[in-house]
Design a protein around this motif. Structure first.
Motif, short mmCIF file in Angstrom:
data_model
loop_
_atom_site.label_atom_id
_atom_site.label_comp_id
_atom_site.label_asym_id
_atom_site.label_seq_id
_atom_site.Cartn_x
_atom_site.Cartn_y
_atom_site.Cartn_z
N ASP A 109 -8.20 -10.19 -6.60
CA ASP A 109 -6.82 -9.71 -6.59
C ASP A 109 -6.38 -9.52 -5.14
O ASP A 109 -6.81 -8.55 -4.49
CB ASP A 109 -6.69 -8.40 -7.37
CG ASP A 109 -5.25 -7.90 -7.44
OD1 ASP A 109 -4.34 -8.68 -7.10
OD2 ASP A 109 -5.05 -6.73 -7.81
N ALA A 111 -3.74 -8.38 -4.02
CA ALA A 111 -2.92 -7.19 -3.85
C ALA A 111 -3.74 -5.91 -3.78
O ALA A 111 -3.18 -4.84 -3.56
CB ALA A 111 -1.91 -7.09 -4.98
N GLU A 112 -5.06 -5.99 -3.99
CA GLU A 112 -5.86 -4.77 -4.01
C GLU A 112 -5.98 -4.13 -2.62
O GLU A 112 -6.30 -2.96 -2.49
CB GLU A 112 -7.26 -5.05 -4.54
CG GLU A 112 -8.10 -5.97 -3.67
CD GLU A 112 -9.48 -6.20 -4.24
OE1 GLU A 112 -9.94 -5.34 -5.02
OE2 GLU A 112 -10.08 -7.24 -3.93
N SER A 115 -1.08 -1.51 1.08
CA SER A 115 -0.37 -1.36 2.36
C SER A 115 -1.27 -0.88 3.49
O SER A 115 -0.82 -0.83 4.63
CB SER A 115 0.78 -0.37 2.18
OG SER A 115 0.30 0.92 1.77
#
Length: 237
Positions: A109, A111-112, A115
């Motif tokens: 993933d 997106a893991e 930010s």
């Protein structure tokens, strides 16, 4: 005695100081190293993914050429580099000797990372120790074709932190030795005059009103000694 209590407090102060520096300062320094190193790794990952890796998806690109580039960066970054496709399938890697890259990253993933630009852990169980992981997309023709993952062992940062902590321990030791002057000041300016005043009180209680407390200072201890001498004179008269 009061002197023994003060010495005990001095020893406790030294123990607490070393304990605080060893735990708190070491952890704060390690966290700062992680933060700074992760930012540096993230910049390096973006640099590699933008300048070197897109050539693999062009005509004539080879995995062996990419592997050579990653192998050279491994020594520079002291990290393990994985080049994967957008679904997590491994293209090539340049690993540390103790780690083998998987053929496919399970539950991959992108997106893991979130930010924070990095995550810390064993990365889905592929490492035997905690690592700092950063990820950068590899784009070609405005499409994401793959990702570059850089894993750096936290143990390396821990060794750097230990080396940086050595001067800190030396400084704390110097401060602890210099603080011994406080103990000496207590001995000469408080404890000794207080013993003389205590001895005077015993002498007056036993009826020896001719005993005189020596007065050497003009502070509160000197004023108390002078007052006792005046009191004994008045009582004797």
């Amino acid at each position: 005695t009061l002197y023994l209590k003060f010495v005990t407090l001095y020893i406790i102060f030294g123990f607490v100081s070393f304990f605080t520096v060893g735990i708190l300062t070491s952890q704060l320094m390690l966290d700062k190293l992680k933060q700074n190193d992760s930012h540096s790794l993230y910049k390096q990952a973006n640099l590699i993914s933008n300048d070197y890796l897109p050539s693999y998806f062009m005509e004539g690109g080879s995995a062996w050429a990419v592997h050579s580039q990653l192998n050279a960066m491994k020594l520079y970054l002291n990290s393990s580099l994985w080049f994967v496709e957008s679904d997590g399938t491994l293209i090539t890697a340049s690993n540390l000797d103790s780690t083998k890259a998987p053929d496919v990253i399970e539950d991959f993933d992108p997106a893991e990372i979130g930010s924070n630009q990095y995550i810390t852990g064993n990365y889905h169980g592929y490492f035997n120790e905690d690592v700092i992981t950063v990820m950068a997309p590899v784009t070609q023709g405005f499409y994401i074709k793959g990702y570059l993952l850089i894993h750096k062992p936290v143990s390396y940062l821990q060794s750097v932190c230990n080396q940086m902590m050595f001067p800190v321990y030396i400084t704390v030791s110097a401060v602890f030795i210099l603080s011994f002057m406080i103990l000496l000041g207590f001995h000469f300016f408080i404890y000794q005059p207080l013993r003389q005043i205590t001895e005077a009180a015993k002498q007056y209680a036993s009826g020896n009103l001719t005993y005189e407390v020596p007065v050497y200072t003009h502070d509160e201890m000197g004023y108390l000694s002078a007052s006792l001498n005046y009191m004994s004179t008045q009582l004797q008269d």
